[in-house]
Design a protein around this motif. Structure first.
Motif, PDB file in Angstrom:
ATOM      1  N   LEU A  64       0.821  -1.197  -0.041  1.00  0.00           N
ATOM      2  CA  LEU A  64      -0.144  -0.112  -0.001  1.00  0.00           C
ATOM      3  C   LEU A  64       0.790   1.190   0.032  1.00  0.00           C
ATOM      4  CD1 LEU A  64      -2.717  -1.226   2.458  1.00  0.00           C
ATOM      5  CD2 LEU A  64      -2.828  -1.145   0.089  1.00  0.00           C
ATOM      6  N   ALA A  65       0.733   2.166  -0.842  1.00  0.00           N
ATOM      7  CA  ALA A  65       1.674   3.389  -1.143  1.00  0.00           C
ATOM      8  C   ALA A  65       1.660   4.082   0.213  1.00  0.00           C
ATOM      9  CB  ALA A  65       1.129   4.209  -2.424  1.00  0.00           C
ATOM     10  N   GLY A  66       0.482   4.211   0.838  1.00  0.00           N
ATOM     11  CA  GLY A  66       0.772   4.995   1.971  1.00  0.00           C
ATOM     12  C   GLY A  66       1.408   4.326   3.120  1.00  0.00           C
ATOM     13  N   GLU A  67       1.479   3.342   3.137  1.00  0.00           N
ATOM     14  CA  GLU A  67       2.572   2.642   4.177  1.00  0.00           C
ATOM     15  C   GLU A  67       4.090   2.629   3.842  1.00  0.00           C
ATOM     16  OE1 GLU A  67       1.094  -1.489   4.466  1.00  0.00           O
ATOM     17  OE2 GLU A  67      -0.886  -0.817   5.313  1.00  0.00           O
ATOM     18  N   LEU A  68       4.490   3.169   2.674  1.00  0.00           N
ATOM     19  CA  LEU A  68       5.882   3.211   2.363  1.00  0.00           C
ATOM     20  C   LEU A  68       6.322   4.205   3.462  1.00  0.00           C
ATOM     21  CD1 LEU A  68       5.410   3.368  -1.540  1.00  0.00           C
ATOM     22  CD2 LEU A  68       6.146   1.542   0.031  1.00  0.00           C
ATOM     23  N   SER A  69       7.688   3.844   3.635  1.00  0.00           N
ATOM     24  CA  SER A  69       8.553   5.060   4.698  1.00  0.00           C
ATOM     25  C   SER A  69       8.984   6.087   3.846  1.00  0.00           C
ATOM     26  CB  SER A  69       9.391   4.074   5.529  1.00  0.00           C
ATOM     27  OG  SER A  69      10.446   3.461   4.818  1.00  0.00           O
ATOM     28  N   LYS A  70       9.435   5.611   2.611  1.00  0.00           N
ATOM     29  CA  LYS A  70      10.206   6.711   1.853  1.00  0.00           C
ATOM     30  C   LYS A  70       9.399   7.429   0.687  1.00  0.00           C
ATOM     31  CE  LYS A  70      14.420   3.674   2.105  1.00  0.00           C
ATOM     32  NZ  LYS A  70      15.373   2.962   1.111  1.00  0.00           N
ATOM     33  N   PRO A  71       9.635   8.532   0.388  1.00  0.00           N
ATOM     34  CA  PRO A  71       8.722   9.277  -0.803  1.00  0.00           C
ATOM     35  C   PRO A  71       8.928   8.480  -2.064  1.00  0.00           C
ATOM     36  CG  PRO A  71      10.574  10.446  -0.205  1.00  0.00           C
ATOM     37  CD  PRO A  71      10.773   9.428   0.676  1.00  0.00           C
ATOM     38  N   LEU A  72       9.931   7.741  -2.424  1.00  0.00           N
ATOM     39  CA  LEU A  72      10.334   7.079  -3.778  1.00  0.00           C
ATOM     40  C   LEU A  72      10.753   5.823  -3.214  1.00  0.00           C
ATOM     41  CD1 LEU A  72       9.910   7.251  -6.705  1.00  0.00           C
ATOM     42  CD2 LEU A  72      12.182   8.152  -6.710  1.00  0.00           C
ATOM     43  N   THR A  73       9.999   4.608  -3.594  1.00  0.00           N
ATOM     44  CA  THR A  73      10.650   3.245  -3.628  1.00  0.00           C
ATOM     45  C   THR A  73      10.885   2.311  -4.657  1.00  0.00           C
ATOM     46  OG1 THR A  73       9.297   3.394  -1.397  1.00  0.00           O
ATOM     47  CG2 THR A  73      10.197   1.098  -2.028  1.00  0.00           C
ATOM     48  N   PRO A  74      12.129   1.863  -4.943  1.00  0.00           N
ATOM     49  CA  PRO A  74      12.273   1.168  -6.136  1.00  0.00           C
ATOM     50  C   PRO A  74      11.994  -0.427  -5.943  1.00  0.00           C
ATOM     51  CG  PRO A  74      14.237   1.605  -5.128  1.00  0.00           C
ATOM     52  CD  PRO A  74      13.164   2.408  -4.124  1.00  0.00           C
ATOM     53  N   ASP A 100      19.501  -6.597 -22.256  1.00  0.00           N
ATOM     54  CA  ASP A 100      18.306  -6.250 -21.855  1.00  0.00           C
ATOM     55  C   ASP A 100      18.178  -4.612 -21.426  1.00  0.00           C
ATOM     56  OD1 ASP A 100      15.389  -6.451 -21.449  1.00  0.00           O
ATOM     57  OD2 ASP A 100      15.903  -8.069 -19.779  1.00  0.00           O
ATOM     58  N   ASN A 101      16.942  -4.181 -21.183  1.00  0.00           N
ATOM     59  CA  ASN A 101      16.687  -2.809 -20.511  1.00  0.00           C
ATOM     60  C   ASN A 101      15.914  -2.620 -19.520  1.00  0.00           C
ATOM     61  OD1 ASN A 101      14.615  -3.338 -21.949  1.00  0.00           O
ATOM     62  ND2 ASN A 101      14.239  -1.425 -23.080  1.00  0.00           N
ATOM     63  N   VAL A 102      15.836  -3.608 -18.828  1.00  0.00           N
ATOM     64  CA  VAL A 102      14.635  -3.676 -17.479  1.00  0.00           C
ATOM     65  C   VAL A 102      15.264  -2.728 -16.647  1.00  0.00           C
ATOM     66  CG1 VAL A 102      15.893  -5.699 -16.584  1.00  0.00           C
ATOM     67  CG2 VAL A 102      13.491  -4.976 -16.167  1.00  0.00           C
ATOM     68  N   GLY A 103      14.588  -2.039 -15.779  1.00  0.00           N
ATOM     69  CA  GLY A 103      14.973  -1.167 -14.798  1.00  0.00           C
ATOM     70  C   GLY A 103      13.863  -1.275 -13.473  1.00  0.00           C
ATOM     71  N   PRO A 104      13.712  -0.811 -12.349  1.00  0.00           N
ATOM     72  CA  PRO A 104      12.990  -0.736 -11.397  1.00  0.00           C
ATOM     73  C   PRO A 104      11.593  -0.202 -11.617  1.00  0.00           C
ATOM     74  CG  PRO A 104      14.465   0.947 -11.024  1.00  0.00           C
ATOM     75  CD  PRO A 104      14.786   0.314 -12.140  1.00  0.00           C
ATOM     76  N   LEU A 105      10.690  -0.555 -10.729  1.00  0.00           N
ATOM     77  CA  LEU A 105       9.271   0.028 -10.819  1.00  0.00           C
ATOM     78  C   LEU A 105       9.458   1.045  -9.578  1.00  0.00           C
ATOM     79  CD1 LEU A 105       6.149   0.329 -11.210  1.00  0.00           C
ATOM     80  CD2 LEU A 105       5.934  -1.430  -9.662  1.00  0.00           C
ATOM     81  N   LEU A 106       9.401   2.189  -9.858  1.00  0.00           N
ATOM     82  CA  LEU A 106       9.320   3.333  -8.931  1.00  0.00           C
ATOM     83  C   LEU A 106       7.924   3.709  -8.352  1.00  0.00           C
ATOM     84  CD1 LEU A 106      11.927   5.714 -10.463  1.00  0.00           C
ATOM     85  CD2 LEU A 106      12.419   3.906  -9.092  1.00  0.00           C
ATOM     86  N   VAL A 107       7.780   3.367  -7.117  1.00  0.00           N
ATOM     87  CA  VAL A 107       6.533   3.818  -6.359  1.00  0.00           C
ATOM     88  C   VAL A 107       6.674   4.915  -5.639  1.00  0.00           C
ATOM     89  CG1 VAL A 107       4.723   2.685  -4.763  1.00  0.00           C
ATOM     90  CG2 VAL A 107       5.730   1.351  -6.385  1.00  0.00           C
ATOM     91  N   LYS A 108       5.729   6.008  -5.914  1.00  0.00           N
ATOM     92  CA  LYS A 108       6.009   7.504  -5.076  1.00  0.00           C
ATOM     93  C   LYS A 108       4.749   7.223  -4.104  1.00  0.00           C
ATOM     94  CE  LYS A 108       7.738  10.102  -8.850  1.00  0.00           C
ATOM     95  NZ  LYS A 108       7.552  11.075 -10.062  1.00  0.00           N
ATOM     96  N   LYS A 109       5.111   7.945  -2.916  1.00  0.00           N
ATOM     97  CA  LYS A 109       4.094   7.989  -1.818  1.00  0.00           C
ATOM     98  C   LYS A 109       3.250   9.109  -1.907  1.00  0.00           C
ATOM     99  CE  LYS A 109       4.248   8.093   3.164  1.00  0.00           C
ATOM    100  NZ  LYS A 109       4.882   7.956   4.488  1.00  0.00           N
TER     101      LYS A 109
END
Length: 109
Positions: A64-74, A100-109
């Motif tokens: 859940l994005a609201g439970e993330l401790s950082k403003p941006l989580t990869p 390949d060209n894969v990178g992380p999924l960045l989830v913003k709070k």
């Protein structure tokens, strides 16, 4: 069915539904146009998940994005991270080794 990202990042053979097999380059062109394509693994190619939680039928994680401790989580999308499901930058080595060209999924709070 799979998203264009999955078709390109998973390095799978893809083709539009009801069409003859096509090259990965065509899949990327379809993905750029936002089209969804059918995905099938190539014969003799191992799965994308070589070692993470193999005892489970399907690996699924929910955050859940609201439970993330950082403003941006990869989050890892290459399955190579030593801190899975969080990204530790292992995709850089994977990309150099495979092209390949894969990178992380960045989830913003």
């Amino acid at each position: 069915m799979a998203t264009p990202f999955c078709a390109a990042a998973c390095r799978l053979s893809v083709s539009p539904p009801n069409a003859a097999p096509s090259a990965p380059g065509r899949a990327r062109a379809l993905a750029r146009r936002g089209l969804v394509v059918a995905v099938r693994a190539e014969a003799g190619v191992g799965g994308i998940n070589p070692s993470i939680r193999k005892e489970e039928e399907k690996v699924v994680d929910t955050v859940l994005a609201g439970e993330l401790s950082k403003p941006l989580t990869p989050y890892c999308r290459c399955w190579r991270s030593g801190t899975f499901p969080l990204c530790d930058g292992s995709h850089v080595k994977h990309n150099k080794a495979t092209g390949d060209n894969v990178g992380p999924l960045l989830v913003k709070k």
